[in-house]
Design a protein around this motif. Structure first.
Motif, PDB file in Angstrom:
ATOM      1  N   ASN A 176       0.813  -1.211   0.000  1.00  0.00           N
ATOM      2  CA  ASN A 176       0.000   0.000   0.000  1.00  0.00           C
ATOM      3  C   ASN A 176       0.848   1.263   0.000  1.00  0.00           C
ATOM      4  N   ALA A 177       2.046   1.170   0.578  1.00  0.00           N
ATOM      5  CA  ALA A 177       2.949   2.318   0.623  1.00  0.00           C
ATOM      6  C   ALA A 177       3.818   2.415  -0.629  1.00  0.00           C
ATOM      7  N   GLY A 178       3.786   1.379  -1.481  1.00  0.00           N
ATOM      8  CA  GLY A 178       4.648   1.373  -2.658  1.00  0.00           C
ATOM      9  C   GLY A 178       6.115   1.229  -2.302  1.00  0.00           C
ATOM     10  N   ASP A 179       6.412   0.526  -1.221  1.00  0.00           N
ATOM     11  CA  ASP A 179       7.789   0.361  -0.736  1.00  0.00           C
ATOM     12  C   ASP A 179       8.413  -0.855  -1.421  1.00  0.00           C
ATOM     13  N   HIS A 180       9.017  -0.647  -2.578  1.00  0.00           N
ATOM     14  CA  HIS A 180       9.569  -1.750  -3.355  1.00  0.00           C
ATOM     15  C   HIS A 180      10.717  -2.443  -2.637  1.00  0.00           C
ATOM     16  N   THR A 181      11.522  -1.673  -1.953  1.00  0.00           N
ATOM     17  CA  THR A 181      12.670  -2.261  -1.243  1.00  0.00           C
ATOM     18  C   THR A 181      12.187  -3.202  -0.151  1.00  0.00           C
ATOM     19  N   ALA A 182      11.178  -2.788   0.599  1.00  0.00           N
ATOM     20  CA  ALA A 182      10.640  -3.648   1.653  1.00  0.00           C
ATOM     21  C   ALA A 182      10.040  -4.924   1.069  1.00  0.00           C
ATOM     22  N   LEU A 183       9.361  -4.802  -0.059  1.00  0.00           N
ATOM     23  CA  LEU A 183       8.781  -5.978  -0.709  1.00  0.00           C
ATOM     24  C   LEU A 183       9.885  -6.925  -1.171  1.00  0.00           C
ATOM     25  N   GLU A 184      10.917  -6.374  -1.784  1.00  0.00           N
ATOM     26  CA  GLU A 184      12.014  -7.211  -2.280  1.00  0.00           C
ATOM     27  C   GLU A 184      12.691  -7.953  -1.135  1.00  0.00           C
ATOM     28  N   GLU A 185      12.965  -7.253  -0.048  1.00  0.00           N
ATOM     29  CA  GLU A 185      13.617  -7.885   1.101  1.00  0.00           C
ATOM     30  C   GLU A 185      12.717  -8.938   1.737  1.00  0.00           C
ATOM     31  N   ALA A 186      11.430  -8.654   1.817  1.00  0.00           N
ATOM     32  CA  ALA A 186      10.495  -9.595   2.439  1.00  0.00           C
ATOM     33  C   ALA A 186      10.468 -10.919   1.686  1.00  0.00           C
ATOM     34  N   PHE A 215      13.829  -3.352  -9.619  1.00  0.00           N
ATOM     35  CA  PHE A 215      14.662  -4.546  -9.413  1.00  0.00           C
ATOM     36  C   PHE A 215      14.532  -5.443 -10.643  1.00  0.00           C
ATOM     37  N   PRO A 216      15.148  -5.069 -11.752  1.00  0.00           N
ATOM     38  CA  PRO A 216      14.926  -5.780 -13.022  1.00  0.00           C
ATOM     39  C   PRO A 216      15.375  -7.237 -13.017  1.00  0.00           C
ATOM     40  N   ALA A 217      16.307  -7.600 -12.138  1.00  0.00           N
ATOM     41  CA  ALA A 217      16.779  -8.993 -12.099  1.00  0.00           C
ATOM     42  C   ALA A 217      15.956  -9.853 -11.146  1.00  0.00           C
ATOM     43  N   SER A 218      15.035  -9.260 -10.446  1.00  0.00           N
ATOM     44  CA  SER A 218      14.289  -9.986  -9.418  1.00  0.00           C
ATOM     45  C   SER A 218      13.123 -10.773 -10.014  1.00  0.00           C
ATOM     46  N   PRO A 219      12.913 -11.997  -9.517  1.00  0.00           N
ATOM     47  CA  PRO A 219      11.739 -12.756  -9.978  1.00  0.00           C
ATOM     48  C   PRO A 219      10.466 -12.350  -9.251  1.00  0.00           C
ATOM     49  N   HIS A 220      10.592 -11.733  -8.059  1.00  0.00           N
ATOM     50  CA  HIS A 220       9.433 -11.536  -7.187  1.00  0.00           C
ATOM     51  C   HIS A 220       8.327 -10.676  -7.799  1.00  0.00           C
ATOM     52  N   PRO A 221       8.634  -9.504  -8.384  1.00  0.00           N
ATOM     53  CA  PRO A 221       7.529  -8.699  -8.928  1.00  0.00           C
ATOM     54  C   PRO A 221       6.799  -9.383 -10.074  1.00  0.00           C
ATOM     55  N   HIS A 222       7.524 -10.203 -10.853  1.00  0.00           N
ATOM     56  CA  HIS A 222       6.868 -10.919 -11.942  1.00  0.00           C
ATOM     57  C   HIS A 222       5.960 -12.020 -11.392  1.00  0.00           C
ATOM     58  N   ALA A 223       6.408 -12.691 -10.326  1.00  0.00           N
ATOM     59  CA  ALA A 223       5.534 -13.675  -9.686  1.00  0.00           C
ATOM     60  C   ALA A 223       4.291 -12.999  -9.120  1.00  0.00           C
ATOM     61  N   ALA A 224       4.479 -11.802  -8.545  1.00  0.00           N
ATOM     62  CA  ALA A 224       3.341 -11.065  -7.998  1.00  0.00           C
ATOM     63  C   ALA A 224       2.338 -10.710  -9.090  1.00  0.00           C
ATOM     64  N   GLN A 225       2.839 -10.253 -10.241  1.00  0.00           N
ATOM     65  CA  GLN A 225       1.943  -9.924 -11.357  1.00  0.00           C
ATOM     66  C   GLN A 225       1.250 -11.177 -11.896  1.00  0.00           C
TER      67      GLN A 225
END
Length: 483
Positions: free
Chosen positions: A51-61, A104-114
């Motif tokens: 909700n805060a748009g905190d990409h760094t926190a999402l990536e670390e989580a 985070f272009p190398a990260s798999p997480h945002p693509h899994a989220a989408q």
């Protein structure tokens, strides 16, 4: 009338500002469920970051969760729970996921989220009915979003071949024919982290005839899966799970009974389907008291529970996606029950704009138009139902029959003039109902009006209707032909 998606990744977003002010219950401090105390990111924490748009926190989580799963510190069930945050169609949430992928272009997480978000949207439009009973418009939207989900999961696996959320998502899409070059490997990743029983329950439904499989495929799958299950389940238990969504009510209830006897806690999801099928509040309350089970937003529309429990279930999902059309439908019903028909109307309309393919929202809108005396909307609403629902249209016909018995009250438009081509439109609706009536017996309204209504009880309008229905349909049809 249908709702065309703004884009596959930004479904429903246009309604958020309105929905958040219209929902019946305020949920800013909702309690989601028991929070794990293992020090790893929770669903609640991920929702805050989303909700805060905190990409760094999402990536670390999700880095931490992925490491914990691969190290066997947590179960796949604990790992999956925070990913629920991406079962959303709200546009700004999708913006966050897109920005996360760019940050985070190398990260798999945002693509899994989408991928999870696209599959969530696809399943809303796909519904629970067989292909034959699902309107083609809904199926087309579902296919588009399933395709998007496959693309996103594949992108995630290209970045991290062992990514469990992406592998599980792609594995679930395998029966639909998406990304077949990945599905074998995805199945290996999924099997590495999921128990055989959990994997069976996840998989067997996609083998069913109503979703493109066959009876033979289900039987073969259950035999093979049980042989390699190391005693976690038998072939008969696997078949019982499949029968919980079978065509026969008797076989459904027998399947639920067997699974409860085998161990309700082992077969929680399929047993929950049986609880919902029974439509008994006492039975449902006892089940929830034992298990704390959270039903899906679609199931909440029919859930037989008291107000406090409905609120708990509602609040859980509203934190994740307050724009879900089924949540708005539930909120509208509660508003109507409380006598707030204006709010109910607004909520029903938003639900309808997002998902016009459910006969229940057509039926409830029709009833509400009559309750609010918005009579000019009744005839167009019935026409929309017949056109939009296609294979599901018969489900609303009993409600339409009652309206047609008193149709003259609804024959005028908002300007007080008779609806354009009124007789032609009325005849078209009557013919749709006539096609349905022969397969039914005991409908004491339009289907049997000539035989069941004594003449002295018919007012002038009903006599006129009977003449149109029985004697005048053919002549009206000829008059309307070609116009």
């Amino acid at each position: 009338m249908g709702f065309r998606l703004l884009s596959p990744a930004r479904q429903f977003g246009f309604i958020l500002a309105v929905v958040l002010t219209l929902l019946v219950w305020h949920t800013a401090e909702a309690t989601l469920a028991t929070t794990p105390k293992d020090g790893l990111p929770t669903l609640e924490e991920v929702l805050v970051a989303r909700n805060a748009g905190d990409h760094t926190a999402l990536e670390e989580a999700f880095d931490r969760l992925e490491d914990a799963l691969n190290s066997s510190v947590i179960t796949s069930e604990r790992y999956r729970r925070p990913w629920l945050a991406f079962g959303t169609g709200y546009g700004p949430h999708w913006d966050v996921m897109q920005d996360w992928a760019e940050a985070f272009p190398a990260s798999p997480h945002p693509h899994a989220a989408q991928g999870i978000g696209s599959r969530y949207i696809a399943r809303i439009f796909r519904g629970g009915a067989s292909n034959r009973l699902t309107p083609e418009g809904a199926l087309q939207l579902a296919r588009e979003s399933f395709r998007d989900a496959a693309e996103h999961f594949s992108e995630a696996l290209a970045r991290s071949p062992h990514h469990f959320a992406a592998a599980r998502g792609l594995h679930a899409l395998a029966p639909r024919g998406y990304r077949t070059r990945f599905t074998g490997y995805a199945g290996e990743v999924v099997a590495r982290h999921m128990g055989k029983l959990d994997l069976m329950v996840t998989t067997v439904f996609d083998r069913l005839p109503q979703w493109g499989g066959s009876v033979e495929e289900v039987i073969a799958y259950c035999s093979e899966a049980a042989a390699g299950a190391d005693g976690e389940f038998t072939s008969d238990e696997c078949l019982a799970v499949a029968l919980t969504v079978g065509p026969s009510p008797r076989s459904k209830m027998e399947a639920f009974r067997r699974l409860q006897e085998a161990g309700e806690e082992r077969f929680l999801f399929p047993v929950s389907l049986g609880i919902l099928h029974q439509r008994n509040q006492a039975v449902t309350d006892a089940f929830i008291a034992r298990t704390g089970y959270i039903f899906s937003p679609r199931q909440l529309v029919d859930l037989q529970v008291g107000h406090d429990e409905l609120r708990r279930q509602f609040e859980f999902w509203d934190q994740i996606d307050g724009g879900n059309p089924f949540l708005m439908h539930v909120a509208g019903r509660v508003a109507a029950q409380r006598g707030d028909l204006g709010r109910a109307f607004q909520l029903f309309e938003h639900s309808f704009q997002i998902y016009p393919y459910d006969y229940k929202i057509h039926r409830d809108r029709l009833r509400l138009f009559i309750m609010l005396r918005q009579y000019p909307k009744v005839l167009p609403a019935m026409e929309t139902a017949i056109e939009t629902l296609e294979g599901q249209a018969e489900a609303i016909i009993p409600s339409m029959i009652k309206v047609l018995d008193n149709v003259d009250a609804f024959s005028f438009d908002a300007d007080g003039r008779r609806h354009s081509r009124y007789s032609c439109r009325l005849t078209s609706l009557v013919e749709a109902i006539e096609a349905w009536c022969p397969a039914r017996e005991g409908i004491l309204s339009y289907c049997a009006v000539a035989d069941t209504r004594p003449a002295q009880n018919l007012d002038a309008q009903l006599r006129r209707n009977r003449a149109i229905w029985q004697n005048g349909t053919e002549s009206v049809r000829k008059t309307c032909a070609g116009k």
